[in-house]
Scaffold this motif. Structure first.
Motif, mmCIF file in Angstrom:
data_model
loop_
_atom_site.group_PDB
_atom_site.id
_atom_site.type_symbol
_atom_site.label_atom_id
_atom_site.label_comp_id
_atom_site.label_asym_id
_atom_site.label_seq_id
_atom_site.Cartn_x
_atom_site.Cartn_y
_atom_site.Cartn_z
ATOM 1 N N GLY B 183 0.846 -1.200 0.000
ATOM 2 C CA GLY B 183 0.000 0.000 0.000
ATOM 3 C C GLY B 183 0.875 1.240 0.000
ATOM 4 O O GLY B 183 1.949 1.235 0.591
ATOM 5 N N GLN B 184 0.395 2.304 -0.674
ATOM 6 C CA GLN B 184 1.167 3.549 -0.684
ATOM 7 C C GLN B 184 1.314 4.138 0.717
ATOM 8 O O GLN B 184 2.167 4.990 0.948
ATOM 9 N N ASN B 185 0.456 3.702 1.639
ATOM 10 C CA ASN B 185 0.535 4.228 2.997
ATOM 11 C C ASN B 185 1.549 3.484 3.852
ATOM 12 O O ASN B 185 1.640 3.709 5.053
ATOM 13 N N GLY B 186 2.316 2.588 3.261
ATOM 14 C CA GLY B 186 3.375 1.915 4.017
ATOM 15 C C GLY B 186 2.938 0.625 4.682
ATOM 16 O O GLY B 186 3.712 0.003 5.395
ATOM 17 N N ILE B 187 1.683 0.220 4.479
ATOM 18 C CA ILE B 187 1.230 -1.073 5.016
ATOM 19 C C ILE B 187 1.463 -2.111 3.922
ATOM 20 O O ILE B 187 1.082 -1.895 2.768
ATOM 21 N N ILE B 188 2.093 -3.210 4.285
ATOM 22 C CA ILE B 188 2.405 -4.243 3.303
ATOM 23 C C ILE B 188 1.835 -5.568 3.794
ATOM 24 O O ILE B 188 1.919 -5.887 4.982
ATOM 25 N N TRP B 189 1.233 -6.302 2.857
ATOM 26 C CA TRP B 189 0.595 -7.577 3.195
ATOM 27 C C TRP B 189 1.317 -8.712 2.486
ATOM 28 O O TRP B 189 1.652 -8.598 1.298
ATOM 29 N N PHE B 190 1.586 -9.773 3.216
ATOM 30 C CA PHE B 190 2.286 -10.934 2.663
ATOM 31 C C PHE B 190 1.412 -12.156 2.866
ATOM 32 O O PHE B 190 0.842 -12.327 3.935
ATOM 33 N N ASP B 191 1.329 -13.006 1.844
ATOM 34 C CA ASP B 191 0.614 -14.272 2.033
ATOM 35 C C ASP B 191 1.348 -15.355 1.257
ATOM 36 O O ASP B 191 1.588 -15.226 0.050
#
Lengths: 232, 238
Positions: B183-191
């Protein structure tokens, strides 16, 4: 009687040894430490963030909220009562007023920037150390500022103008304590208080010397802020 | 009168520091004019482009921009939508209309669609002067995130994590076989497989720590090869 030599053998316009570090609290949006002699100030900045209670919100601009606190074990054997008091509330307010002129929070309507200042060890000059640390923490938080703020306690002990009083000088019976905060680039003053008596001529001299002292503090601030990103 | 730049390019400056002298220079973002000088308005890195002096921010929270893809978390269910925390100073609102193309009857229980604590990938569609933010989930790749793990990094590092046309994140995806959304807001999701998720998280953290140093792509490729055995540098990444 005259004050020939300072209690800690410093020159009359010499400050205590200073050190500063930025980015000491990784979880905060901005943080900094400033030490001058035995006085240590830690400042953390959170925000801009949602402001509650809601009645404090200002739709025109974001607001600054400062909390100054001396830790119970910080003083001289006398335990400071924990929590806010009349003194800390007033100092929080004057620090807020000293920092606000450099900040631009127009882009953050209804929001708040919280500054928390803790003093784990104190030996006079706490509000000045607090302002110096808080200015660095605000810059570290990436907020829009037109300048930094550096502060020093000027004063008089008997017939001498002294810079950066320690507790012995601060509590001297014939003396006066003048905390001064300065925007270093423009030289404008954002805080000027006085406790005690002084002649107009000496007051002028004290303020002009405080301005010079603030320039030295500014150099320490600048170095600490730059070091944060060079070491990365 | 002398007109010149007072600092070096890429130098780190503090607020109030003079950057340039003379009226022929123009103050860019992060700077302001005071008389005939240009001063820094924040902590940042100087960048001089012709006559424009500007500052690149090094710290600060995410400031929402239209069309940014962000990862948000539902913090409240409203009468007509959901309130999302998007790791910025202001929360965002997603209305029913923007949430789904399904028909939602009047008075339906909105938690059936998105409950408290759910995370979603969404796109910012509007930001007002009072910082009211509208987000939408209508668009390719915008969806609810189930499972996986989240990390939060400085939003200023996001371009570096993504890389040119997604090359950097693509490399990590190929090496770890994880699904990654930045995300551009610095939240990153990993799966993905748990041990691969850990490697991917470490790779992203390494990027953040070393973002300012050159040769980053090579070092990340080496790191991935060492920890996963997949040689992504050999044309693995598109």
């Amino acid at each position: 009687m005259t004050y020939h030599e300072r209690f800690d053998k410093r020159a009359f316009d010499e400050m205590r040894p200073m050190s500063a570090k930025v980015g000491i609290v990784p979880r905060a949006d901005g943080s900094a430490m400033f030490q001058i002699g035995k006085t240590i100030a830690y400042a953390t900045v959170y925000g801009p963030r949602d402001l509650h209670p809601k009645f404090m919100q200002n739709p025109m601009t974001g607001i600054l909220r400062v909390n100054y606190n001396m830790m119970p074990f910080s003083g001289h054997g006398e335990r400071v009562r924990p929590g806010g008091g009349r003194r800390s509330k007033e100092i929080s307010m004057v620090i807020q007023n000293a920092l606000l002129p450099v900040l631009n929070l127009k882009d953050y309507p209804n929001a708040v920037v919280d500054v928390f200042i803790e003093l784990p060890q104190t030996d006079a000059g706490t509000r000045c150390a607090a302002i110096t640390a808080a200015a660095m923490a605000l810059a570290d938080a990436g907020l829009e500022m037109k300048d930094l703020v550096a502060a020093v306690a000027a004063g008089r002990v008997e017939d001498k103008i002294v810079m950066d009083l320690n507790y012995l000088e601060d509590s001297h019976e014939d003396g006066c304590d003048i905390p001064v905060a300065v925007m270093p680039s423009s030289g404008k003053i954002t805080l000027l208080q006085m406790d005690g008596e002084i002649s107009p001529a000496m007051l002028k001299e004290a303020i002009s010397k405080a301005r010079d002292a603030c320039k030295k503090i500014y150099e320490v601030q600048k170095q600490a802020l730059k070091a944060r990103f060079l070491q990365l | 009168m002398t007109e010149n730049v007072l600092v070096k390019d890429k130098e780190i400056v503090v607020p109030g520091e003079p950057l340039a002298q003379g009226m022929s220079f123009l103050p860019g973002p992060g700077t302001y004019r005071d008389g005939d000088r240009i001063l820094a308005q924040r902590l940042g890195m100087v960048s001089v482009e012709g006559k424009v002096v500007k500052l690149i921010a090094l710290s600060g929270r995410y400031s929402p921009k239209i069309k940014d893809k962000v990862i948000g978390k539902v913090i409240d269910v409203l009468m007509t939508g959901w309130r999302l925390d998007i790791a910025s100073p202001y929360s965002a609102v997603m209305t029913l209309k923007d949430a789904t193309s399904e028909f939602i009857p009047r008075g339906a229980d909105l938690t059936q669609y998105y409950g408290l604590g759910d995370s979603v990938v969404c796109q910012i569609v509007n930001v007002t002067s009072q910082k009211l933010i509208d987000v939408s989930m209508k668009g390719p790749g915008l969806r609810k995130l189930r499972g996986g793990r989240f990390i939060e990094v400085s939003p200023l590092k996001v371009p570096r994590i993504i890389g040119k046309d997604g090359s950097m994140v693509g490399m990590i995806k190929n090496a770890t076989k994880c699904e990654i959304i930045v995300g551009q807001n610095g939240i990153i999701w990993f799966d993905g497989a748990p041990e691969m998720e850990v490697i991917a998280v470490n790779a992203v953290k390494k990027i953040c720590d070393e973002a300012h140093l050159g040769g980053l792509t090579q070092r990340i490729a080496d790191f991935l090869k060492e920890s996963t055995g997949v040689d992504v540098a050999q044309g693995g990444a598109q």
